[in-house]
Design an enzyme around this catalytic site. Sequence first.
Site, short mmCIF file in Angstrom:
data_model
loop_
_atom_site.label_atom_id
_atom_site.label_comp_id
_atom_site.label_asym_id
_atom_site.label_seq_id
_atom_site.Cartn_x
_atom_site.Cartn_y
_atom_site.Cartn_z
N ASP A 81 -8.32 35.73 1.63
CA ASP A 81 -7.47 36.36 2.64
C ASP A 81 -8.20 37.48 3.36
OD1 ASP A 81 -5.22 37.01 4.12
OD2 ASP A 81 -4.45 38.36 2.59
N ASP A 84 -11.06 35.45 6.00
CA ASP A 84 -10.76 34.63 7.19
C ASP A 84 -10.64 35.47 8.47
OD1 ASP A 84 -8.42 35.87 6.50
OD2 ASP A 84 -7.24 34.05 6.27
N GLY A 85 -10.07 36.66 8.36
CA GLY A 85 -9.95 37.51 9.54
C GLY A 85 -11.29 37.98 10.07
N ARG A 89 -12.97 36.98 13.79
CA ARG A 89 -13.47 37.94 14.79
C ARG A 89 -14.96 37.74 15.06
NH1 ARG A 89 -9.61 40.89 11.91
NH2 ARG A 89 -11.12 41.55 10.35
N ASP A 102 -1.93 32.56 7.87
CA ASP A 102 -2.35 33.56 6.90
C ASP A 102 -1.13 34.25 6.29
OD1 ASP A 102 -4.48 35.09 5.61
OD2 ASP A 102 -3.82 36.76 6.84
N ASP A 106 0.36 33.93 2.38
CA ASP A 106 0.55 35.12 1.54
C ASP A 106 1.96 35.16 0.97
OD1 ASP A 106 -2.01 35.98 2.07
OD2 ASP A 106 -1.42 37.34 3.68
#
Length: 262
Positions: A81, A84-85, A89, A102, A106
């Site tokens: 988690d 991935d962000g 970016r 996402d 969660d």
Amino acid sequence: MTKNGSANPSRKMRRRGSIDVVDAKVAVDLATAQTYSENVFLFVPNLIGYTRVILAGLSLHFMSYHPKYCTLAYVISCLLDAVDGQVARALGQTSKFGAVLDMVTDRCTTSCLLCYLSSTYPNFALVFQFLIALDFASHYMHMYSSLVTGSRSHKLVTSEVSRILWYYYNDSRTLFFMCAGNELFFVSLYLMNWVQTPIGLGVYFPWLTDLTWPELVAIPSAFVCVGKNIINLVQLWKASKILVGVDLAERAHAREVQAKKE
């Protein structure tokens, strides 16, 4: 300005200029016709998201009879988690689909673990049920309030709206610490049901003779869990106020329109 000197709610109405509203049928057609050169479903961060879902499913499969495999799959899914962000970016592959995937992953993963804990610790089932309800309600209302105010992301919270939420969402270290600590507490509760061997601290502290390592981890992470759910309460309250404020502004605008017609 109104007669009492306050701002007129109808003046707060604005065009949702920060996002482009796309017709649902057009969106479906675009998603159906997308090419492999730019297929949002196949973006790397979204592939990571699918991996998280698979790992979460594996953890649920092993949850009732193999704590090691369950914990390993669950922890890896949670750690991804945080990846991935950053990947999204770095590759320029941020997407609304990925953000929702996402969040849904969660919510569902944590809720499934809490359901299991409700059966493992029936005396605390009501507490776990409350935490599930609070988590879903606060995030749903926060996401919806972000949409109706034209925000591109639920994480784009200004300090004027809430200093607590602004610091929580805009500082990646704080966000990771709170989310990781919250999950660590629930995983510790899960492992407490399986690990019964004391870690031997009774030699130094007699009152800790029977303490196991999951219990040791659960003690500090419990404070993080409390903090995380306080943030959920703040998020729920702020989202409720935003939605009520939008209602008031729309009603004032409707009255002005009606008055002009008359």
